[in-house]
Design a protein around this motif. Structure first.
Motif, PDB file in Angstrom:
ATOM      1  N   LYS A 113       0.849  -1.276   0.104  1.00 45.79           N
ATOM      2  CA  LYS A 113       0.084   0.035   0.039  1.00 45.79           C
ATOM      3  C   LYS A 113       0.838   1.353  -0.101  1.00 45.79           C
ATOM      4  CE  LYS A 113      -3.064   2.562   3.154  1.00 45.79           C
ATOM      5  NZ  LYS A 113      -3.789   2.165   4.298  1.00 45.79           N
ATOM      6  N   ASP A 133      -8.663   5.337   2.848  1.00 47.11           N
ATOM      7  CA  ASP A 133      -8.904   3.854   2.511  1.00 47.11           C
ATOM      8  C   ASP A 133      -9.893   3.911   1.354  1.00 47.11           C
ATOM      9  OD1 ASP A 133      -6.881   3.110   4.078  1.00 47.11           O
ATOM     10  OD2 ASP A 133      -8.330   2.270   5.871  1.00 47.11           O
ATOM     11  N   GLY A 200      -6.813   5.142   9.199  1.00 45.66           N
ATOM     12  CA  GLY A 200      -6.854   5.140   7.647  1.00 45.66           C
ATOM     13  C   GLY A 200      -8.209   5.614   6.952  1.00 45.66           C
ATOM     14  N   ASP A 226      -0.980   4.076   8.543  1.00 44.58           N
ATOM     15  CA  ASP A 226      -1.755   5.154   8.844  1.00 44.58           C
ATOM     16  C   ASP A 226      -0.971   5.858  10.111  1.00 44.58           C
ATOM     17  OD1 ASP A 226      -2.498   3.011  10.308  1.00 44.58           O
ATOM     18  OD2 ASP A 226      -4.525   3.276   9.890  1.00 44.58           O
ATOM     19  N   THR A 249     -17.011   3.517   6.625  1.00 39.71           N
ATOM     20  CA  THR A 249     -16.545   2.304   5.908  1.00 39.71           C
ATOM     21  C   THR A 249     -17.320   1.403   5.928  1.00 39.71           C
ATOM     22  OG1 THR A 249     -14.473   0.697   6.217  1.00 39.71           O
ATOM     23  CG2 THR A 249     -15.825   1.284   8.055  1.00 39.71           C
TER      24      THR A 249
END
Length: 377
Positions: A113, A133, A200, A226, A249
């Motif tokens: 990532k 994210d 994140g 993060d 999320t």
């Protein structure tokens, strides 16, 4: 007996702090309403992707529908065959007037990532960077609200609480844990002055601050990217600020095993990052102390802990996060604590974590070991 009853005091104090922190957050949110936002520099939004989430396109659309004067969306994948690519192209067709770019490739870091983020950073045009994210869904005033605090030179980073939208029963259980356990701990961290926290869900900062802290190169081997971004930026003396904005999320684990592995990954990552602080985590798991108080015949202590625990869970899930699925289960917060204690115990049984199709091994500092190039299923 009176001395023994003091054993339950730390758990009560923590729950009291979580309530105070939640009320303080609500106070900040109330007084921030209607404020005119004057600091609106151009922003580069960096979105590292890998695979699809249950809400992929809706999350992308929310990033595009921003009431903000100038911004660009940079999406990055490591593999040219990544299934997220058609969704980015679909977004580009839906918003042809926006600066939306897709970049393929990654720098050779153990944390893939971060490797993708490094590739995105090389193409970012603007002085403020916002990372979040792939599955984060945001309101239209998101950029305005997370960027504005960066006008204060003492603030190095802005992060956000988040609520989970569950798509399965195991994910609903995790949504309760996020709302009643993880988010309250973040609120307490801000209340007591912890500087180095970052989620994140959102990391907003001056690109120059990250460069001065070593850039993405400094965190490329760490799993908790993060947290490491926040740690490196705040090491200069600046502080992390928790925005009053809540983002969303998406959780879609279809099995209880997948949910358990998700929790173990978080736990072992936090253990490696926080070390001694993580060892004291059971103080926050009030359900454990309720059971202990009942077993030792302290009914008053058990009742007091139960009431404070469920009130804290309700305030956090319903009023702070507006998470209706979690709020419906607030009475199960003490049971979540017992589950969380089992996760805590298990986290000490190894350093292996599973991330999608990869099995990673982390060292005592949270770095990903080379032997992590193992793939299963």
């Amino acid at each position: 007996m009176r001395v023994l009853s003091l054993v339950f005091l730390p758990a009560f104090v923590y729950q009291a702090l979580s309530l105070i922190a939640a009320l303080n957050h609500l106070r900040r949110r109330w007084f921030s309403r209607g404020r005119n936002v004057s600091f609106q520099p151009p922003v580069s939004v960096l979105k590292p992707l890998r695979g699809l989430d249950p809400n992929t396109f809706d999350a992308f659309v929310s990033q595009a529908k921003q009431a903000y004067p100038e911004f660009e969306l940079l999406f990055g994948v490591a593999d040219k065959n990544d299934p997220a690519i058609p969704e980015v192209e679909r977004l580009q067709r839906a918003f042809p007037e926006l600066a939306i770019r897709l970049l393929i490739g990654q720098a050779p870091f153990a944390n893939g990532k971060v490797g993708v983020l490094m590739n995105l950073a090389a193409s970012a045009r603007y002085p403020i960077w916002v990372l979040n994210d792939s599955d984060i869904k945001v309101p239209a005033d998101y950029l305005a609200r997370v960027v504005e605090p960066l006008a204060d030179s003492s603030i190095g980073l802005v992060t956000c609480l988040y609520r989970a939208r569950p798509h399965t029963v195991p994910a609903l259980w995790e949504a309760l844990g996020i709302a009643a356990d993880f988010m309250p701990s973040t609120l307490v961290a801000q209340l007591i002055g912890v500087r180095e926290f970052g989620l994140g869900s959102t990391l907003a900062f001056h690109a120059s601050d990250l460069r001065e802290a070593g850039g993405f190169e400094a965190i490329g081997d760490f799993l908790a990217d993060d947290y490491q971004v926040a740690k490196h930026i705040t090491a200069s003396g600046k502080r992390a600020l928790l925005s009053t904005l809540t983002v969303e999320t998406s959780l879609g684990d279809a099995t209880w095993q997948g949910s358990w592995q998700h929790q173990i990954r978080w736990a072992r990552t936090i253990r490696a990052s926080k070390k001694g602080g993580y060892a004291g985590l059971p103080i926050t798991q009030t359900g454990l102390w309720i059971v202990l108080a009942m077993a030792l015949h302290f009914p008053a202590a058990a009742f007091t802990l139960l009431i404070t625990r469920v009130i804290s869970a309700l305030v956090s899930s319903l009023f702070v996060l507006n998470s209706l699925p979690a709020a419906a289960l607030f009475g199960l917060a003490p049971l979540w604590d017992l589950y969380s204690f089992a996760v805590w115990i298990t986290s000490y049984a190894g350093r292996e974590v599973r991330w999608r199709d990869r099995v990673l091994f982390i060292d005592s500092h949270g770095r990903i070991e080379k032997r992590s190039e193992v793939r299963r299923g």
